[in-house]
Design a protein around this motif. Structure first.
Motif, short mmCIF file in Angstrom:
data_model
loop_
_atom_site.label_atom_id
_atom_site.label_comp_id
_atom_site.label_asym_id
_atom_site.label_seq_id
_atom_site.Cartn_x
_atom_site.Cartn_y
_atom_site.Cartn_z
N THR A 668 0.86 -1.18 0.00
CA THR A 668 0.00 0.00 0.00
C THR A 668 0.90 1.23 0.00
OG1 THR A 668 -1.68 -1.19 1.24
CG2 THR A 668 -1.80 1.21 1.26
N THR A 669 0.62 2.18 -0.89
CA THR A 669 1.47 3.36 -0.99
C THR A 669 0.80 4.62 -0.47
OG1 THR A 669 0.74 3.70 -3.27
CG2 THR A 669 2.78 2.42 -2.94
N PHE A 670 -0.55 4.60 -0.33
CA PHE A 670 -1.24 5.79 0.18
C PHE A 670 -2.57 5.36 0.78
CE2 PHE A 670 -4.46 9.10 -0.26
CZ PHE A 670 -3.85 10.15 0.42
N VAL A 671 -2.88 5.96 1.95
CA VAL A 671 -4.19 5.80 2.57
C VAL A 671 -4.70 7.18 2.91
CG1 VAL A 671 -5.47 4.89 4.53
CG2 VAL A 671 -3.66 3.50 3.47
N GLY A 672 -5.91 7.49 2.46
CA GLY A 672 -6.54 8.77 2.76
C GLY A 672 -7.96 8.58 3.26
N LEU A 673 -8.29 9.17 4.41
CA LEU A 673 -9.63 9.08 4.97
C LEU A 673 -9.84 10.31 5.85
CD1 LEU A 673 -12.29 7.53 5.48
CD2 LEU A 673 -11.13 6.37 7.37
N ASN A 674 -10.77 11.17 5.47
CA ASN A 674 -11.02 12.42 6.18
C ASN A 674 -9.70 13.20 6.26
OD1 ASN A 674 -12.68 14.29 7.46
ND2 ASN A 674 -12.38 13.40 9.48
N VAL A 772 -5.46 -2.04 6.74
CA VAL A 772 -5.41 -2.00 5.28
C VAL A 772 -4.45 -3.09 4.82
CG1 VAL A 772 -4.94 -0.60 3.23
CG2 VAL A 772 -5.79 0.49 5.33
N SER A 773 -4.92 -4.00 3.96
CA SER A 773 -4.09 -5.13 3.53
C SER A 773 -4.12 -5.24 2.01
CB SER A 773 -4.61 -6.42 4.16
OG SER A 773 -3.76 -7.50 3.87
N THR A 774 -2.94 -5.25 1.42
CA THR A 774 -2.80 -5.38 -0.04
C THR A 774 -2.03 -6.66 -0.33
OG1 THR A 774 -2.86 -3.00 -0.42
CG2 THR A 774 -1.79 -4.36 -2.11
N LYS A 775 -2.58 -7.49 -1.22
CA LYS A 775 -2.03 -8.83 -1.47
C LYS A 775 -2.01 -9.13 -2.95
CE LYS A 775 -3.00 -13.71 -0.50
NZ LYS A 775 -3.95 -14.64 0.15
N TYR A 776 -0.95 -9.82 -3.36
CA TYR A 776 -0.82 -10.25 -4.75
C TYR A 776 -1.86 -11.31 -5.10
CZ TYR A 776 1.12 -13.07 -8.57
OH TYR A 776 1.29 -13.80 -9.73
N SER A 777 -2.64 -11.08 -6.15
CA SER A 777 -3.44 -12.05 -6.86
C SER A 777 -4.77 -12.43 -6.24
CB SER A 777 -2.63 -13.33 -7.10
OG SER A 777 -3.36 -14.26 -7.85
N SER A 778 -4.94 -12.31 -4.93
CA SER A 778 -6.21 -12.72 -4.32
C SER A 778 -6.50 -11.86 -3.10
CB SER A 778 -6.16 -14.20 -3.92
OG SER A 778 -5.12 -14.43 -2.98
N ASP A 779 -7.74 -11.95 -2.62
CA ASP A 779 -8.14 -11.14 -1.47
C ASP A 779 -7.41 -11.60 -0.21
OD1 ASP A 779 -9.88 -9.59 -2.92
OD2 ASP A 779 -11.67 -10.71 -2.34
N PRO A 780 -6.84 -10.67 0.55
CA PRO A 780 -6.25 -11.04 1.84
C PRO A 780 -7.36 -11.29 2.87
CG PRO A 780 -6.13 -8.68 1.54
CD PRO A 780 -6.71 -9.23 0.27
N THR A 781 -7.00 -11.94 3.96
CA THR A 781 -7.88 -12.04 5.11
C THR A 781 -7.29 -11.22 6.25
OG1 THR A 781 -6.79 -14.07 5.84
CG2 THR A 781 -8.74 -14.31 4.45
N SER A 782 -8.11 -10.92 7.24
CA SER A 782 -7.70 -9.93 8.24
C SER A 782 -6.59 -10.40 9.16
CB SER A 782 -8.91 -9.52 9.09
OG SER A 782 -9.45 -10.64 9.76
N CYS A 783 -6.42 -11.70 9.30
CA CYS A 783 -5.40 -12.22 10.22
C CYS A 783 -4.38 -13.09 9.49
CB CYS A 783 -6.06 -13.02 11.34
SG CYS A 783 -7.18 -12.04 12.37
N GLU A 784 -4.19 -12.85 8.20
CA GLU A 784 -3.29 -13.65 7.38
C GLU A 784 -1.85 -13.20 7.58
OE1 GLU A 784 -3.00 -14.97 2.66
OE2 GLU A 784 -4.54 -13.57 3.36
N THR A 785 -0.92 -14.15 7.50
CA THR A 785 0.49 -13.83 7.67
C THR A 785 1.32 -14.43 6.54
OG1 THR A 785 0.87 -15.77 9.07
CG2 THR A 785 0.30 -13.71 10.19
N GLY A 786 2.47 -13.80 6.27
CA GLY A 786 3.47 -14.35 5.37
C GLY A 786 3.14 -14.31 3.90
N PHE A 787 2.18 -13.51 3.48
CA PHE A 787 1.80 -13.49 2.07
C PHE A 787 2.56 -12.41 1.31
CE2 PHE A 787 -1.16 -10.81 4.41
CZ PHE A 787 -1.19 -9.64 3.66
N ASP A 788 2.45 -12.43 -0.02
CA ASP A 788 3.09 -11.45 -0.88
C ASP A 788 2.28 -10.16 -0.82
OD1 ASP A 788 4.22 -9.93 -2.84
OD2 ASP A 788 3.85 -11.32 -4.48
N GLY A 789 2.70 -9.24 0.04
CA GLY A 789 1.98 -7.99 0.20
C GLY A 789 2.38 -7.26 1.46
N GLU A 790 1.49 -6.38 1.95
CA GLU A 790 1.79 -5.58 3.13
C GLU A 790 0.51 -5.31 3.91
OE1 GLU A 790 3.59 -1.17 4.36
OE2 GLU A 790 2.51 -1.50 2.48
N VAL A 791 0.65 -5.16 5.23
CA VAL A 791 -0.46 -4.82 6.11
C VAL A 791 -0.12 -3.52 6.83
CG1 VAL A 791 -1.85 -5.52 8.09
CG2 VAL A 791 -1.07 -7.24 6.42
#
Length: 873
Positions: A668-674, A772-791
């Motif tokens: 994730t490179t940017f998060v904007g809310l209010n 906020v969770s961004t993952k390669y190729s498929s939807d992440p889950t809220s408590c997932e670990t070790g995947f290709d992406g960032e939380v």
């Protein structure tokens, strides 16, 4: 990028012979002569492996490579599934977990390679400085000191020069062994993709596996499936699952170590191959660790036979291959011994869907017709040992591991131990067993059940003082699985446990688990607790003298040790005991004393009977384990005296852990809310931005914007969660927001950004977490670990919403009287204007209980209260 090959088989059925497996009679007095004697058809010296190209293909799992091995498996209609209701009681079955808790901490536990093959065939071995791991279809060499990569991951066949016959194939079934007496590494894989099949074998030119390798290509019997190797003083011995043709071999070890271009291979057709329900079987060559077998001892093989699969008895069979390198044609192979074993079932249900998993009907192949890699041989000053194991069926859907220790001084082998490790209803299979220089035994394996245990990795062990047939060291988890394998039943065909030659006592184990998108692997090392004389009377009478929000006073009475050690753990029971021979630093401030395992901290080390432990969380349970010990040798009495207590006050919220990995720049490179606006790179697999916050009003609408980095021409998915009700999870309805996908961008908006979100009316005021969770190729889950992406985690401060009275009538509880269409709750600030739009002021009639966070009456406004109005502020 892997390509998938369609393979067409032509099966010629000869009546009466379809299910024959060589000769069914047992001729253990018959010594057969070689059916093939050959030299290699190619020899080369590889370039240094440290120079091999790195293989990283993130799209590999999209073309899952199915290792179509064991192609001749065919169900025999004349062999029937067992009747488990008539199973004979197993006198060696261990139905209780071992009680040795101390000394079980893992020394190393780092990630190995990923594999998208089915099966991954994860294996590896430890040498003096390196750990060499192989999977289908890559290898990687790790520095064993810290788990860093020394070479690879690279394709298995990059160990061989491409000009070597068969070396353009990368077929797999890899085996790697450390030849400690020669200070060299042995590697092999088969080659199946051409018109002829080959065995590719390599031996390192030095003890550095990242350097160059001698390599050979041998023309062997076609489909040399599931080959297994063992190191012996006079040869490298091999067996294969080849039901029609040569299935037992030996290669000239001395010639290979010296780099000869023509080491001789001698092959045999085994006349005493056990029958199985599906035709799959492979002997195991003994692999000699430590001191050599007595001079002149022939190379040996061992296997298992099941009377429920058309064999005469439940037994171990031992074979000898007497290689004559001067006159190879004089070499012989024979079965020399049959050892009856405790009755077992090696067949679940006449198919390969055996081991259940949570959340799916797909079951996994138990590989229950063979002994599992390795069959280890040891020579302790003339006392010779073999340890081996195999999977057995406890029922049609539950497996256990049968293990054996054999012993011989003179004459024949005898069974000194045989145990069935089955301490609960969890299935255990895909095991590997080894014995170290102290005579301690360790066994690693896969675990799973059909309800809550996802496929994972564990080990247990036996100390030298253990009761017979018992793994007395309690089970340790190397990796707890989070995913089940769907669509394919093939699991790992083998794993491997090896002994560190540096100290002769440390075990190293590698095995697989199912990750979100492929197979992950772990590489772990550990020791077996030392034997010692502990005190005989444990501390007793645990009690709690005082309870406060942040401290507890606990008491006990003393046993007969010289000292006592107190360990504490938050939330769960203490799961790791003290290690014999270790002196621990204690601190009554929880978390500041020495850590034992994960989350266990030493609170007290002394001769007293109480301790006041501080720095605790309010409203939280703490568990304690108290151990008497002797200070002369730090020999701890386990299991300890246990107790627990809960502090007063309200417990803080602890959300589950979630993280990606740092292998790629997916993030994730940017998060904007209010008013929240955070642009970032990828500082890690998890980014804690909870120091950043914004105020959100209840029932208000806001726009959520997210930008991402896809790390190239790939697609990523982004999900956002908000714990609106502050119950410390993201599983409630309305807490999940799909921000869509993005493709081929380094800082681009997701497809559903900006997303309009409304703060729920029942959201709890105060601070909460947005993830906020961004993952390669498929939807992440809220408590997932070790995947290709960032939380990334952020803080949202929920403040009262605004409720303005418009007064179409006088009824407080009518939604048409409120500007936002919501009757106020405790999360709203109410304003009664001087001149309501509808012309009426509110009335709360008798019997009505109204509530709001606060209320403002503008000058000239009125409110009539006949019932109740609760103002929170």
């Amino acid at each position: 990028m892997m390509r998938l090959f369609k393979v067409v088989f032509i099966l010629m059925v000869i009546p009466g012979l379809l299910f024959s497996q060589k000769k069914s009679n047992l001729n253990h007095h018959l010594a057969v002569v070689p059916s093939v004697i050959k030299t290699p058809i190619g020899f080369s010296i590889s370039a240094p492996l440290r120079e091999a190209p790195i293989f990283i293909d993130k799209k590999q799992f999209a073309e899952e490579f199915y290792m179509n091995k064991h192609r001749d498996r065919e169900i025999n209609p004349n062999i029937y599934p067992p009747d488990f209701s008539k199973a004979i009681p197993d006198p060696g079955e261990q139905i209780i977990m071992g009680e040795v808790l101390s000394g079980r901490s893992l020394q190393q536990n780092f990630p190995g390679q990923n594999s998208s093959s089915y099966p991954p065939d994860c294996s590896g071995t430890v040498g003096s400085d390196y750990y060499f791991q192989v999977v289908n279809v890559t290898y990687q060499i790790f520095n064993k000191s810290d788990g860093s990569s020394a070479a690879g991951p690279s394709n298995l066949n990059s160990i061989f020069n491409s000009g070597l016959p068969g070396a353009t194939c990368n077929s797999g079934d890899p085996i790697v062994l450390w030849d400690e007496q020669a200070d060299r590494w042995l590697f092999a894989e088969f080659s199946l993709c051409g018109s002829n099949d080959y065995m590719l074998i390599a031996v390192s030119t030095t003890n550095d596996p990242t350097g160059t390798w001698y390599s050979w290509s041998y023309d062997v019997a076609d489909m040399p499936d599931y080959m297994k190797f063992g190191i012996w003083q006079d040869g490298y011995y091999m067996a294969t699952n080849t039901s029609a043709g040569n299935d037992v071999y030996v290669f000239d070890r001395d010639a290979m170590i010296s780099g000869s271009g023509s080491p001789v291979m001698i092959g045999f057709d085994n006349p005493n191959r056990p029958t199985t329900f599906d035709g799959f079987h492979c002997l195991l060559p003994l692999d000699n660790d430590g001191a050599w077998a007595p001079a002149g001892t022939p190379g040996q093989f061992i296997t298992i036979a099941d009377d429920g699969q058309s064999n005469p008895a439940d037994e171990l069979r031992i074979y000898e291959l007497d290689a004559d390198w001067t006159t190879p044609s004089n070499s012989t192979f024979s079965m020399v011994q049959q050892l009856p074993v405790n009755a077992f079932n090696g067949n679940f249900s006449n198919d390969w869907n055996n081991i259940p998993q949570p959340g799916t009907a797909q079951k996994l192949d138990g590989i229950s017709t063979v002994l599992m890699f390795r069959a280890q041989y040891r020579n302790f000053n003339g006392i010779q040992k073999i340890v081996c194991n195999h999977t057995i069926a406890e029922s049609a859907t539950e497996s256990a591991i049968r293990w054996y220790e054999l012993e011989k001084t003179t004459g024949s082998w005898s069974i000194s131990q045989q145990g069935t490790y089955n301490p609960d209803d969890v299935s255990r299979w895909n095991g590997s067993i080894a014995m170290n220089d102290n005579g301690e035994i360790a066994m690693g394996y896969s675990v799973s059940d059909g309800t809550s245990i996802y496929p994972g990795i564990r080990y247990c062990a036996q100390t030298t003082n253990a009761p017979q047939n018992t793994m007395d060291v309690a089970e340790v988890s190397i990796w707890d699985g989070s995913f089940s394998q769907t669509g394919i039943n093939r699991w790992g065909d083998y794993s491997n446990i090896s002994v560190d030659p540096g100290d002769g006592t440390t075990f190293w184990y590698t095995n697989e688990y199912k990750s979100s998108s492929s197979h992950g692997t772990r590489i772990a090392s550990f020791t077996v607790p030392l034997s010692c004389i502990a005190p005989t009377v444990q501390a007793a009478a645990f009690s709690v003298a005082a309870i406060h929000d942040n401290d507890l006073t606990i008491n006990w009475t003393r046993g007969n040790g010289t000292h006592v050690l107190v360990i504490a753990r938050e939330a769960g029971a203490v799961n790791q005991g003290p290690v014999t021979g270790t002196n621990y630093n204690a601190n009554a401030s929880f978390g500041d004393g020495d850590a034992i395992g994960s989350g266990n901290y030493v609170l007290y080390n002394g001769t007293g009977t109480s301790v006041i432990t501080t720095s605790l969380q309010a409203g939280t349970a703490y568990h304690f384990s108290i151990h008497e010990y002797s200070i002369s040798d730090f020999c701890y009495l386990s299991p300890g005296l246990t107790g627990n207590a809960t502090t007063s006050g309200v417990a803080p919220c602890n959300l589950c852990n979630s993280n990606g990995n740092t292998d790629y720049e997916t993030s994730t490179t940017f998060v904007g809310l209010n008013t929240l606006s955070n642009a970032s790179a990828k500082p890690g697999a998890y980014s804690d931005y909870t120091n950043l916050s914004t105020n959100l009003g209840v029932a208000e609408v806001y726009l959520l914007n997210v930008r991402v980095n896809t790390d190239g021409n790939y697609t990523v998915n982004t999900i956002v969660w908000v714990d609106w009700n502050q119950d410390c999870d993201f599983s409630d309805s309305g807490e999940t927001y799909d921000l869509g996908t993005a493709t081929n961008t380094s800082d681009g908006a997701t497809s559903l950004s900006p997303l309009s979100i409304t703060v729920p009316v029942d959201a709890v005021l105060d601070n909460t977490i947005m993830r906020v969770s961004t993952k390669y190729s498929s939807d992440p889950t809220s408590c997932e670990t070790g995947f290709d992406g960032e939380v990334e985690d952020y803080t949202l401060t929920l403040v009262p919403g605004q409720s303005v009275w418009i007064g179409n009538t006088v009824e407080w509880n009518a939604i048409t009287n409120w500007e936002n269409g919501i009757v106020p709750t405790s999360s709203f600030v109410v304003t009664i204007p001087a001149v309501p739009t509808g012309g009426h002021f509110p009335t709360i009639p008798l019997g009505i209980n109204a509530v709001c966070y606060s209320i403002t009456l503008e000058n000239g406004s009125t409110i009539t209260i006949n019932g109740n109005l609760e103002v929170i502020k």
